[in-house]
Design a protein around this motif. Structure first.
Motif, PDB file in Angstrom:
ATOM      1  N   ALA A  28       0.816  -1.093   0.030  1.00  0.00           N
ATOM      2  CA  ALA A  28       0.127  -0.030  -0.258  1.00  0.00           C
ATOM      3  C   ALA A  28       0.866   1.099   0.107  1.00  0.00           C
ATOM      4  CB  ALA A  28      -0.817   0.033   1.238  1.00  0.00           C
ATOM      5  N   THR A  61       1.105   3.649  -3.288  1.00  0.00           N
ATOM      6  CA  THR A  61       0.713   5.133  -3.050  1.00  0.00           C
ATOM      7  C   THR A  61       1.806   6.241  -3.549  1.00  0.00           C
ATOM      8  OG1 THR A  61      -0.754   4.589  -1.008  1.00  0.00           O
ATOM      9  CG2 THR A  61       0.059   6.967  -1.083  1.00  0.00           C
ATOM     10  N   ARG A  94      -8.016  -8.695 -10.200  1.00  0.00           N
ATOM     11  CA  ARG A  94      -8.388  -8.244  -8.984  1.00  0.00           C
ATOM     12  C   ARG A  94      -8.657  -6.576  -9.266  1.00  0.00           C
ATOM     13  NH1 ARG A  94      -8.752  -9.452  -3.499  1.00  0.00           N
ATOM     14  NH2 ARG A  94     -10.045  -7.837  -2.570  1.00  0.00           N
ATOM     15  N   GLU A 119     -12.636  -4.900  -8.866  1.00  0.00           N
ATOM     16  CA  GLU A 119     -12.705  -3.407  -8.234  1.00  0.00           C
ATOM     17  C   GLU A 119     -13.398  -2.712  -9.108  1.00  0.00           C
ATOM     18  OE1 GLU A 119     -12.216  -2.893  -4.900  1.00  0.00           O
ATOM     19  OE2 GLU A 119     -11.261  -4.998  -4.618  1.00  0.00           O
ATOM     20  N   ALA A 138     -15.203   1.169  -8.241  1.00  0.00           N
ATOM     21  CA  ALA A 138     -14.073   1.923  -7.895  1.00  0.00           C
ATOM     22  C   ALA A 138     -13.655   2.562  -9.172  1.00  0.00           C
ATOM     23  CB  ALA A 138     -12.991   0.839  -7.112  1.00  0.00           C
ATOM     24  N   ALA A 156      -8.167   4.156  -7.408  1.00  0.00           N
ATOM     25  CA  ALA A 156      -8.496   3.590  -6.409  1.00  0.00           C
ATOM     26  C   ALA A 156      -8.475   1.830  -6.537  1.00  0.00           C
ATOM     27  CB  ALA A 156      -9.797   3.763  -5.810  1.00  0.00           C
ATOM     28  N   ALA A 157      -8.916   1.687  -7.809  1.00  0.00           N
ATOM     29  CA  ALA A 157      -8.820   0.227  -8.185  1.00  0.00           C
ATOM     30  C   ALA A 157      -7.622  -0.370  -8.308  1.00  0.00           C
ATOM     31  CB  ALA A 157      -9.791  -0.097  -9.686  1.00  0.00           C
ATOM     32  N   THR A 213      -6.227  -0.733  -4.928  1.00  0.00           N
ATOM     33  CA  THR A 213      -6.685  -1.823  -3.872  1.00  0.00           C
ATOM     34  C   THR A 213      -6.230  -3.085  -4.499  1.00  0.00           C
ATOM     35  OG1 THR A 213      -8.673  -0.412  -3.621  1.00  0.00           O
ATOM     36  CG2 THR A 213      -8.818  -2.774  -3.181  1.00  0.00           C
ATOM     37  N   ALA A 214      -6.098  -3.369  -5.853  1.00  0.00           N
ATOM     38  CA  ALA A 214      -5.594  -4.432  -6.356  1.00  0.00           C
ATOM     39  C   ALA A 214      -4.097  -5.003  -6.016  1.00  0.00           C
ATOM     40  CB  ALA A 214      -5.574  -4.575  -7.850  1.00  0.00           C
ATOM     41  N   ARG A 257      -2.686  -3.547  -3.266  1.00  0.00           N
ATOM     42  CA  ARG A 257      -2.665  -3.659  -1.725  1.00  0.00           C
ATOM     43  C   ARG A 257      -2.846  -5.124  -1.179  1.00  0.00           C
ATOM     44  NH1 ARG A 257      -6.049  -0.244  -0.585  1.00  0.00           N
ATOM     45  NH2 ARG A 257      -7.949  -1.557  -0.121  1.00  0.00           N
ATOM     46  N   THR A 258      -4.129  -5.598  -2.074  1.00  0.00           N
ATOM     47  CA  THR A 258      -4.692  -6.938  -1.586  1.00  0.00           C
ATOM     48  C   THR A 258      -3.957  -8.204  -2.335  1.00  0.00           C
ATOM     49  OG1 THR A 258      -6.297  -6.772  -3.498  1.00  0.00           O
ATOM     50  CG2 THR A 258      -7.053  -5.899  -1.247  1.00  0.00           C
ATOM     51  N   THR A 311       1.008  -0.695 -12.311  1.00  0.00           N
ATOM     52  CA  THR A 311       0.274   0.094 -11.392  1.00  0.00           C
ATOM     53  C   THR A 311       0.350   1.544 -11.840  1.00  0.00           C
ATOM     54  OG1 THR A 311       0.706  -1.312  -9.213  1.00  0.00           O
ATOM     55  CG2 THR A 311      -0.260   0.768  -8.929  1.00  0.00           C
TER      56      THR A 311
END
Length: 694
Positions: free
Chosen positions: A354, A358, A590, A594, A599, A603-604, A607-608, A610-611, A662
């Motif tokens: 994450a 970011t 993922r 999202e 999303a 954000a998608a 989130t992908a 991070r998860t 990303t």
């Protein structure tokens, strides 16, 4: 109540049935798996296509009187010059070899110009085509050929080299399996932080390995698929590496679902529904990429395709059936001491991925440009890759046959000590012999056995084996002997190496586009997009170039390798593209999920990451470590392949997936999913960023 109870009982019975079926299958596949090593073929001619000139020579030799010959060279050497006692000792040992074995012709001693070395060519058809008999012949000659008092005695030649190569490959399977298991064990203990959980995926991976070996044996027995020591070793790595990756993904999702579902069976069902499609698609991508190797001209490469595919599919089947059944039977306690309780929430902590995501999203264009520049700079290292690996440089620990070859090259610079073999039609043998003797670069030529309409001619070049001069001589012989309609074939170890390199070059031009097309097609179907698959393919191709470049920076300067295996480029491409896209599928699947849930693109993407980042990182480390085990083997080709794939997987895991894919997703936004319906969906982020009225 009765119907509900019946359903519960049936659900409880399913895992037991699955485990029972696997145990029954092991009873059948166990004996077949034990025979996998018996069908491995490791002679140079087994790697070549049937159409190669040198392959034709080897096939004809098998039909000559006595069958295929085993050719050796006995090398006696003393620095400062051989003494009369040395020559007498050598002659006595050669006579003992003659008494012990049936030789094709009496050996004749050939002294070197400086008098330091004496060589005897020894040839016998007595062992025939039986590998054990050939090895026994070579070992027996080595027992007789012994140096004393400063006199060195070595047994070289093609027959000795084949025996030494076979010895290496015999030890590869066991060594590779044990080393890979040890590496995977350590990593699983560190990842799961449990004294018990790591045993489950490891045991299931062992079962998958047995299944893959049994099916591999069946492929050879039923369809005559070529199985080599190289393909067998890589299959083992694929089963353990890919299987452990699938286990990591499944167990991670299963742990999440155990917090939402009271019964382990329900949690596992949800986990399989959640990650099953991605695992199935990723394994299908690897299998499709490997199957493209069937188009290879090289027997070893075309055989590696189905053998490797069997390994991946065996891992898939075991990890999606046996592993879930065992985990359900063991229940939550298998996660001790970090048991996921029903209704609990995972411990909140800031994910490393994450933070990385970011930071990348703050300046995506700069991060993307910097990452691309880094990969490009690393790819420049390919300019430092040396030429094709010579046979004498193909071992990390040089066996006796190689040291004998080096002694011969040093002591007999005026002529090659490794003959080229010409097969001439018997009715044109005299013309072929005359033409061979008149070919530029030929020092000597002599006729040998005849039978089945063919005559064997041994040709010695003036240039050293595998040198540019010898290559010119081989090409001149082929042009002269075949171009004039003489119908002769030129073979032997050096010609085989030349044909091997030519086949590798042809296969690269055919298979690389096939792999790209196959993987692209699967990604388009899975992601419902054209842009996302192109992005993933561009990323994995960039990783492949950078990994090869890293190899160029370390192979010669750091490892001391004197060349690059001709098959490195093709095999590393197939594995890095197929395996690299695996992780891209997990991330993109993922991300798409999202986006479908509403999303906005940034954000998608975050989130992908991070998860899935932690699981992908763990899987990447495991896969890289399993391929890195290849670098401990005594064959330079496998060391180079293991290094390039391991380096590529790590680059893909921690640079490309984390930052480049990303940031590209953040920059492309909805265009990532063009022309699918997600590319036409409204972006809620635009509305959310409008200032609220005062």
């Amino acid at each position: 109540m009765g119907a509900a109870t019946t359903r519960i009982r049936r659900r409880r019975a399913v895992p037991w049935v699955v485990v029972g079926l696997w145990l029954a299958a092991l009873v059948f596949v166990g004996p077949l798996a034990g025979r996998f090593g018996e069908v491995q073929q490791n002679r140079a001619v087994d790697y070549l296509p049937d159409s190669a000139d040198s392959t034709q020579v080897a096939r004809i030799q098998e039909e000559l009187p006595g069958g295929e010959s085993t050719d050796l060279v006995l090398v006696y050497h003393r620095d400062g010059g051989l003494t009369a006692a040395d020559r007498s000792a050598a002659a006595a040992q050669v006579a003992e070899v003659e008494d012990a074995y049936e030789l094709s012709q009496p050996p004749r001693g050939v002294p070197s110009g400086d008098g330091d070395t004496l060589m005897y060519a020894v040839s016998s058809t007595q062992p025939g085509q039986d590998e054990d008999a050939r090895d026994a012949f070579v070992d027996g000659v080595r027992e007789i050929t012994v140096g004393t008092g400063g006199l060195s005695a070595e047994v070289g030649g093609p027959g000795a080299l084949n025996t030494d190569m076979g010895t290496v490959f015999e030890t590869i399977d066991g060594t590779l399996l044990l080393a890979t298991l040890a590496v995977v064990t350590v990593l699983l203990v560190l990842i799961y932080r449990s004294p018990f959980l790591w045993l489950v995926p490891l045991a299931v991976a062992g079962v998958a390995t047995a299944l893959a070996m049994a099916v591999g044996y069946g492929l050879h027995a039923l369809f005559d698929v070529t199985v080599t020591g190289q393909s067998g070793g890589i299959m083992t790595v694929l089963v353990l590496g890919a299987g452990t990756d699938y286990a990591l993904l499944l167990i991670s999702r299963y742990r999440e679902e155990l917090r939402r579902h009271e019964r382990p069976y329900d949690a596992m069902s949800a986990a399989l529904r959640g990650c099953g499609p991605a695992v199935l698609a990723s394994s299908g991508t690897v299998a499709a990429g490997l199957l493209c190797l069937l188009a290879a001209d090289l027997n070893s490469s075309s055989g590696m395709g189905p053998v490797g595919m069997v390994g991946v599919l065996a891992a898939l089947v075991a990890m999606t059936t046996l592993l879930p059944a065992v985990l359900v039977l063991l229940g939550r306690r298998v996660f001790w001491p970090l048991i996921p309780a029903f209704g609990s929430a995972p411990r909140a902590r800031r994910s490393l991925f994450a933070v990385m995501g970011t930071s990348a999203a703050r300046r995506p264009a700069a991060v993307l440009a910097g990452g691309a520049a880094l990969l490009g700079a690393l790819a420049l290292g390919t300019l430092n890759l040396t030429g094709d690996l010579k046979q004498e440089d193909s071992f990390t620990d040089r066996p006796e046959s190689i040291t004998a070859l080096q002694t011969l090259e040093r002591e007999y610079p005026e002529r090659s000590t490794r003959p080229l073999t010409v097969m001439a039609p018997a009715d044109r043998a005299d013309a072929v012999l005359e033409r061979a003797r008149g070919t530029e670069g030929v020092a000597e030529a002599a006729a040998g056995r005849s039978g089945g309409g063919w005559t064997e001619i041994s040709v010695f070049a003036t240039a050293a084996p595998e040198s540019a001069g010898e290559t010119r001589t081989i090409e001149a012989l082929r042009d002269g002997l075949d171009g004039d309609g003489l119908g002769a074939h030129v073979g032997g170890p050096s010609a085989q190496r030349l044909d091997l390199a030519a086949s590798e070059a042809r296969d690269r031009s055919v298979i690389v586009p096939l792999v790209l097309a196959a993987v692209f097609g699967i990604l388009v179907v899975l992601l419902r997009s054209l842009v996302a698959p192109l992005l993933l393919l561009a990323a994995v191709v960039a990783v492949w170039g950078a990994a090869l470049g890293l190899g160029g920076l370390v192979f010669e300067p750091l490892f001391g390798f004197a060349g690059t295996d001709p098959g490195l480029g093709l095999l590393s491409f197939v594995f890095l593209v197929a395996l690299g896209v695996d992780y891209g599928i997990f991330l993109m699947h993922r991300m798409r999920e999202e986006s479908l849930n509403g999303a906005e693109p940034e954000a998608a993407a975050l989130t992908a990451l991070r998860t899935t980042g932690g699981v992908i990182a763990s899987a990447g480390v495991v896969l890289a470590a399993t391929f890195a085990v290849l670098t401990t083997l005594p064959l330079v080709g496998l060391v180079e392949l293991g290094f390039v794939i391991a380096a590529g997987v790590l680059l893909d895991t921690f640079l490309v997936r984390t930052y480049l894919v990303t940031t590209a997703s953040v920059l492309l936004r909805r265009r990532m999913w063009w022309p699918g319906r997600l590319s036409r969906a409204p972006e809620p982020a635009v509305r959310e960023r409008q200032p609220e009225p005062v």
